[in-house]
Design a protein around this motif. Structure first.
Motif, PDB file in Angstrom:
ATOM      1  N   SER A 178       3.069  30.782 -20.705  1.00 28.73           N
ATOM      2  CA  SER A 178       3.990  32.087 -19.747  1.00 28.73           C
ATOM      3  C   SER A 178       5.166  31.790 -19.038  1.00 28.73           C
ATOM      4  O   SER A 178       5.318  31.132 -18.180  1.00 28.73           O
ATOM      5  CB  SER A 178       2.801  32.886 -19.498  1.00 28.73           C
ATOM      6  N   TYR A 218       6.725  34.247 -16.931  1.00 26.91           N
ATOM      7  CA  TYR A 218       5.875  34.634 -15.626  1.00 26.91           C
ATOM      8  C   TYR A 218       4.734  34.234 -15.670  1.00 26.91           C
ATOM      9  O   TYR A 218       3.686  34.350 -16.284  1.00 26.91           O
ATOM     10  CB  TYR A 218       6.181  36.879 -15.670  1.00 26.91           C
ATOM     11  N   ALA A 255       8.662  35.844 -22.423  1.00 28.99           N
ATOM     12  CA  ALA A 255       7.788  36.542 -22.177  1.00 28.99           C
ATOM     13  C   ALA A 255       6.831  37.679 -23.444  1.00 28.99           C
ATOM     14  O   ALA A 255       6.378  37.966 -23.458  1.00 28.99           O
ATOM     15  CB  ALA A 255       8.262  37.324 -21.310  1.00 28.99           C
ATOM     16  N   SER A 286       6.688  41.838 -21.300  1.00 29.55           N
ATOM     17  CA  SER A 286       5.995  41.975 -20.336  1.00 29.55           C
ATOM     18  C   SER A 286       6.238  43.186 -19.696  1.00 29.55           C
ATOM     19  O   SER A 286       7.660  43.792 -19.485  1.00 29.55           O
ATOM     20  CB  SER A 286       6.910  41.533 -19.513  1.00 29.55           C
TER      21      SER A 286
END
Length: 357
Positions: A168, A170, A305, A308
């Motif tokens: 991932s 983040y 991402a 998100s």
């Protein structure tokens, strides 16, 4: 030029591959890389796949001094039946050439670049992770290599593709992130390089990103560079808002990056029959929607991402919590559908995926 013209030199020192549950983002790289040279009068030539290695450049290479460079980001995914898929790679190559045009870099042949990428992926196929939420991140980029201390377009370039197994982007994963609305600094203005994927745009964003991190916010939301009130994009993502049932995203205005995932989300929302609008939207409008209880969701979109969710904005010391800090239904549905298409577990009505093998 076709795939048969690409020469290959195999790496004799294979690297140890990281475990899928220990992947970060963009920290480990595969065994090989693709390189192609450009010489004025000759065009792009000498395409080759070689062992991943440092590149040697003259200290006067123009990329160091005048920032003539562009890049892209896309991913390869491994399906449950062991196929390798790319997601809309032609869109990345189209955007790369738009960036090239803005930075006075010679266009590349997008079809050949995709074929070269496929060959590179085949060589390093075993690097593609298969755990949930993982993929092989692909970074094509072009740099000006001519040694010359004069402000002019270079006459020599290199087109390079490197790849990295990733988790991932983040640390929160699909969990909502906190975003700081930037009021002091400017990232781009219409007529500048905001629509190009070039290094200088990102260097210009680092100070604001650093200050946001000190306040424990994941990213910065940029406002327009003239009036400082209209929303543009998050540092690494385009941005969407669900306001009273309508999904709104800032219209492309000459300073916003035209995201591949952004375009895919808009098409998907329309396919579902949901109301989605591209228009100018101010931070004040978002604040008022929040005060009225009409700001139902916010989320970012990008290759890294995918989707998100945004759980909170901080704007002029006004803290706006969205959907109780939880992932919204539209965000979750978009994430599940897009990642499903990318991994081959969901139907692909748009023919977005390209098979590598």
């Amino acid at each position: 030029m076709n795939a048969q013209t690409i020469t290959f030199k195999e790496s004799t020192q294979k690297k140890q591959k990281p475990k899928s549950d220990q992947l970060g983002f963009g920290q480990v790289f595969t065994d090989h890389m693709f390189i192609m040279d450009y010489t004025e009068g000759q065009g792009w030539h000498d395409p080759r796949i070689v062992p991943y290695q440092p590149i040697s450049l003259d200290p006067a290479s123009m990329v160091f001094h005048y920032g003539q460079t562009v890049f892209e980001g896309l991913k390869a995914y491994l399906t449950e039946d062991d196929q390798v898929l790319l997601f809309r790679p032609e869109k990345n190559m189209e955007r790369l050439n738009r960036s090239n045009d803005r930075l006075c870099i010679p266009h590349i042949d997008g079809e050949f670049a995709i074929e070269a990428l496929k060959e590179l992926i085949k060589k390093d196929r075993e690097w593609i992770p298969n755990a949930e939420g993982t993929s092989l991140y692909i970074r094509p980029f072009i740099i000006a290599t001519e040694p010359f201390l004069g402000v002019a377009p270079a006459k020599h370039y290199q087109f390079i593709i490197i790849m990295s197994p990733v988790g991932s982007y983040y640390k929160e994963g699909i969990r909502p992130v906190k975003i700081l609305v930037e009021n002091q600094f400017v990232r781009a203005v219409s007529g500048g390089t905001g629509t190009a994927k070039t290094g200088g745009n990102y260097a210009a964003s680092l100070k604001a990103q650093q200050l946001a991190g000190e306040k424990e916010y994941s990213q910065v939301l940029w406002l327009d560079g003239v009036e400082r009130k209209y929303i543009e994009e998050v540092g690494s993502m385009n941005v969407f808002f669900k306001i009273n049932g309508e999904i709104v995203t800032p219209a492309l205005n000459g300073s916003i990056l035209e995201g591949v995932t952004r375009n895919s989300v808009i098409e998907l929302l329309k396919h579902w029959g949901l109301k989605v609008t591209e228009r100018r939207i101010s931070m004040q409008e978002v604040k008022e929607a929040h005060q009225k209880g009409q700001l139902e969701e916010a989320f970012g979109t990008g290759t890294a991402a995918v989707i998100s969710p945004i759980g909170e904005f901080l704007w002029e010391e006004d803290q706006m919590k969205i959907n109780n800090g939880e992932t919204g239904d539209v965000s979750k549905r978009l994430y599940d559908t897009l990642t499903g298409i990318q991994k081959g577990t969901e139907p692909d009505p748009f023919n977005w995926v390209t098979k590598v093998n």
